[in-house]
Every structure is written in structure tokens, then in C-alpha cells.
Design a protein around this motif. Structure first.
Motif, PDB file in Angstrom:
ATOM      1  N   GLU A 224       9.621  41.870  45.554  1.00 21.04           N
ATOM      2  CA  GLU A 224       8.058  42.269  45.433  1.00 21.04           C
ATOM      3  C   GLU A 224       7.689  42.339  43.957  1.00 21.04           C
ATOM      4  N   SER A 225       8.474  42.432  42.936  1.00 16.23           N
ATOM      5  CA  SER A 225       8.104  42.302  41.584  1.00 16.23           C
ATOM      6  C   SER A 225       7.652  40.951  41.129  1.00 16.23           C
ATOM      7  N   LEU A 226       8.147  40.090  41.830  1.00 15.10           N
ATOM      8  CA  LEU A 226       8.099  38.545  41.412  1.00 15.10           C
ATOM      9  C   LEU A 226       6.562  38.075  41.593  1.00 15.10           C
ATOM     10  N   HIS A 227       5.882  38.693  42.362  1.00 19.88           N
ATOM     11  CA  HIS A 227       4.569  38.117  42.567  1.00 19.88           C
ATOM     12  C   HIS A 227       3.776  38.510  41.236  1.00 19.88           C
ATOM     13  N   GLY A 228       3.661  39.691  40.968  1.00 21.33           N
ATOM     14  CA  GLY A 228       3.078  40.353  39.969  1.00 21.33           C
ATOM     15  C   GLY A 228       3.393  39.782  38.517  1.00 21.33           C
ATOM     16  N   ILE A 229       4.731  39.542  38.342  1.00 19.43           N
ATOM     17  CA  ILE A 229       5.167  38.643  37.249  1.00 19.43           C
ATOM     18  C   ILE A 229       4.678  37.374  37.134  1.00 19.43           C
TER      19      ILE A 229
END
Lengths: 293, 293
Positions: A224-229
Motif C-alpha cells: 500500500e505504501s508503494l503508491h504514495g512513494i
């Protein structure tokens, strides 16, 4: 078809749920929606919103930090409690276990997540947090439930099932993985292809990846954190765009009699719409009933 | 300073190791390198390669699929066996446990990986595969060893240590995490900041992340896959560039008396050079001796 919505869940309640209802109806959705929540907060947002719906008043709120089963007992008029009494959809995890019984033969209900694969398709990863300590037979049932879900809802005719592990060969892994492997190999309801490693999660090796809920939850939240990163680092990478979990709506609880979908706390309108659509598909396909073992 | 290199390890042996030696010497490296491997394969590659080195002949080879401890016994003339008898560096995992004793007081040696953080720094994740089933006291020692390594080698004065978990509050998690939390809180050798979740792994929440080797290995291999995915998807994202693990060389084994660094099977010249540099730094800082408990 009736689909219930917990209007009070998530960080942007109840406004984003209303946005989702508006989008759903605006795109031709016809299910009758049962909006469970504080009437004083929900009703003023509805004028002008199209579609078929009713409000069921539930004035109490359960916070993120309350003890889940205790809160459900002590707050019978919370939207989650009321929703489950209506066998409603779109509510929280522990509620689903508290109020909805597991299907006959199911040891542990489970939750899964969609994983966007590099090749373009989607895989399923489970368990992603409902069962942080598992036994081998739990993993084996997750494989069966995941297979049914991937076939009925994701439309994959013969889903390839792999055990998430730290080596390719049988015999690798922690004690749980070592013991689960032979059960999966003998499970006639699934198409087991062996172990998959961390590097295979985002590739097209398997359609259904099985692991304990501790490992799965950490992978889910990392993914999930990859999108924001990617977004913050000004990537124009179309693949990482697909890690926007708003697209997938929510996480269905598998192994219980009625479809229950858990939303993310940060769900916005599009996620709510997609949860309603997913609930609709789960009802049409009768996927839950097909998981009986 | 003497640094040993297993010339026969990896998919491109021994050529890429020679490239690494050339790069190391070309950039001013002065350690004396002990090249352990098949003289017939290694010697022809050396003419014209600068630096100070000698070959120690080791004609036997251990394959990836051989049983590790058995292979070490049955092949005393393999590069790994010979290397460990020389207390050499850059060899394989099981070898390190077989031939090098744990430090006094250390229950389980461990391996870690560097995690590139979005903000620009690097974190340390451990264990990443040496201990797939752990007890709470193992995690607690990993925290101590990781703290020493982060301070001495990564240069972080007071490393923030977090327990990788599936919720923020104490009491969350699987049985292992629940039991490890109070030990970490009471550990006076570390600066414990509580739980971190999957979404925190790539952010700057903690400097040292503690988990069992099953979870850690899956995260490591997932992270390793991001670089190739970003490259194949034509991303110009500078952050994902940093997931090129060639940059970090290899994985040091912590908790044993001598520095041993495990390379990736796909290591090329730059990774070998960086492993030699890392070994050099670990010797200079005496980081291994500082991990005694």
C-alpha cells in the motif's frame, strides 16, 4: 438486492461514503442501499443524491482504539453492531466474527487482498491480518477459500496457488510453512504449484498466495505504501499507479455466510463505490456459499 | 588487513569477483585479498589486475541445492570450507555457523539487510532469513546487534529500534511480537520506539527494524524485486533506483567473532567491490566484538 453500508467507518465518515453512493448510483447501480449510521449526520448529506436507499439510525460510535469485542457488546447501537444485526455489508472485522458465524467446516475466516501484478493481472494474497498465528490446516483452508474467490470473483478459471516461503524447494521455510506444504500438495480442491518467494509476489508466478496473517499484513501495508512513494517521488510509472488500493475498494472476509467487506480507514468515495460493486458481485456469484468445505 | 573472497560463489563465478577486485584496487583499496577458489579458473583471469592478492586453491564446488552442512563436511576442499578455515570473508551462510562460533552470550547469529528509505537514509532490517522460527529473546538480541551495527557501520549515533508488527499499540501482533515487545522496552542497550507497520518499512520511522527471519526474508526479496520492476516499467524514479542491492554489496552475519559477508547469487563486480569495502569497514570499526552481550 440489499447492500448495507457502515456510514460511520473510516477517517472521512460519513461524507466519503455518501460520495461513493452518489458515484455508484450515477454509474447505474441499482442495489437498494441500507445506510447504517447517525441519522443526524447522514441525512443532511443526502438531498440530491440519486439511487435507492434508506437510513437505519445508529447513534453510537466505536473508535479505532477501543477493544473490539467489548465495544460491540457495550455499544449495541453503534453502526457496526446495528449493521451486523442487519447482516449488512461494509463493516469491520471483529464485528464480522462476533456476529456472523463461520461457514460449516471453516476453522478460521480470513481476509485477503488484491495484489496488482507486473504483467497486468491481479493476484490474491491471504491471510492479511485476521489470523496472525496460524496452524498448517488454516493455511490449507485459506488456499481453498482463495481458490474459490479467485475463480468466482476474479474470473481466473484455474487459479495457481503458491505457498509464500523463503525458498523454492519443499522442506524450506519456518515450521508452519514446512508443515503446510504437504497439506497443500494433497489438497484436491486447489491447483498447487509449490512455494513462491518474496520476489515472486509482484510477478505472475501464482494467482493465489498463501501465508499467515502476520506476514500477509506486513506485505499488504508495504505494498500500500508503494503508491504514495511513487507519487511523491514524481514517478510516471503506470505500474505503481495500480497500487492505489482505492481501486480495489475493500477486503472481503472469506469463510463466513454473508459477504462482509472491510474498508480502509482512509477510504474515499471511489473506494466506497468499489466496495458496493464488489459486494454486488459477491452476492451474484454466491461466492461465499461455494467456500463450504 | 587481510580479506578473503570466495571466488566460486554466485552465478557469475569467478569472473565477477575478479571485476570486483579490479574495481576495489583501482579505487585505491589496499587490503591484501585472499582469493579462495579453483586456481585453474581464477589464475588466468588475474594478469593485469592491480592490487595485493594471493590465490588459495580450493578445487571443490558446493552447489545451491546441496545440503549445506553435509556438503561442508564432504567437501573440505571447497572454496567455502577452505575460506572458513582461513576465517575468510564473503562466503556462505551455513558455513559461517558451522565453522565460526557465535559470540559469547549470543543465542542466534543473524543476518540483516540495508533498506533504502524514502527520505534518503538507510535503515537496517533483521533477521532476513537465518532464523525462520524465533523466540522473543532472539528478537531482543537482534535489536542489540542491529543497534551496534547501525551505530558503528552505518554511522547512526542513536539508532531508533522498532518491532515490525501489524498494529501500532503494545499488545498487537502474533504471539512472538506480543512477547518480544516488553523485552525490547526493557532493553537498556537500545533506543526502542515501539511497533512499526509494513507501511513504515520504507519511511523514516525507525533505523533498525526487528522481525523473525521468515517475515524479513520475504520483505527483503520483495524489496529486491522493486528495482527490476521499476526499471522494466521505464520508471525514471530515483528512489526505486536505490533498490539496486548491488550498491550494498552483501549481507553481514552478525553475532559471530569474525566478519562474514554473504553475497547475492547474482552479484556482479560492483557488488564484490562493495563487499570488500564493507568487510574493511567492519574490521576497522571492530563492530563484531562490540556485539558481545
Amino acid at each position: 438486492m440489499k447492500i448495507g453500508i457502515d456510514m460511520m467507518g473510516g477517517d472521512f465518515a460519513p461524507l466519503e461514503a455518501v460520495h461513493g453512493i452518489r458515484q455508484y448510483a450515477g454509474e447505474g447501480g441499482t442495489a437498494h442501499l441500507v445506510l447504517v449510521g447517525d441519522e443526524g449526520q447522514v441525512a443532511p448529506l443526502l438531498p440530491g443524491v440519486p439511487g435507492s436507499y434508506e437510513i437505519v439510525h445508529a447513534p453510537e460510535t466505536i473508535g479505532m482504539h477501543e477493544h473490539p469485542t467489548r465495544a460491540l457488546k457495550e455499544k449495541p447501537r453503534s453502526s457496526i453492531s446495528v449493521g451486523f444485526h442487519l447482516l449488512a455489508t461494509g463493516a469491520m472485522l471483529v464485528g464480522s466474527l462476533y456476529s456472523l458465524k463461520p461457514l460449516e467446516g471453516i476453522l478460521r475466516p480470513t481476509i485477503s487482498t488484491i495484489i496488482p501484478k507486473e504483467g497486468g493481472g491481479t493476484g490474491l494474497l491471504l491471510d492479511v491480518g485476521l489470523n496472525s498465528d496460524c496452524k498448517p490446516e488454516h493455511l490449507n483452508q485459506f488456499a481453498t477459500m482463495g481458490t474459490v474467490y479467485a475463480r468466482e470473483v476474479l474470473g481466473i478459471a484455474t487459479p495457481r496457488v503458491a505457498l509464500l516461503n523463503i525458498g523454492e524447494e519443499e522442506g524450506k521455510g519456518n515450521l508452519l510453512a514446512q508443515a503446510a506444504y504437504p497439506l497443500l500438495r494433497e489438497n484436491a480442491s486447489i491447483h498447487f504449484i509449490g512455494n513462491a518467494e518474496g520476489r515472486d509476489i509482484l510477478l505472475d508466478k501464482a494467482d493465489v498466495l498463501i501465508c499467515d496473517g502476520f506476514t500477509g499484513n506486513i506485505i499488504l501495508k508495504l505494498a500500500e505504501s508503494l503508491h504514495g512513494i511513487a507519487a511523491r517521488n514524481a514517478s510516471d510509472n503506470p505500474y505503481f499507479e495500480r497500487f492505489n488500493f482505492e481501486e480495489y475498494g475493500g477486503t472481503p472476509v472469506l469463510g463466513i455466510a454473508k459477504p462482509v467487506i472491510i474498508g480502509h480507514g482512509i477510504s474515499k468515495g471511489r473506494a466506497f463505490k468499489n466496495m458496493i460493486l464488489l459486494a454486488q458481485k459477491m452476492i451474484y456469484t454466491e461466492v461465499m456459499q461455494k467456500m463450504k468445505v
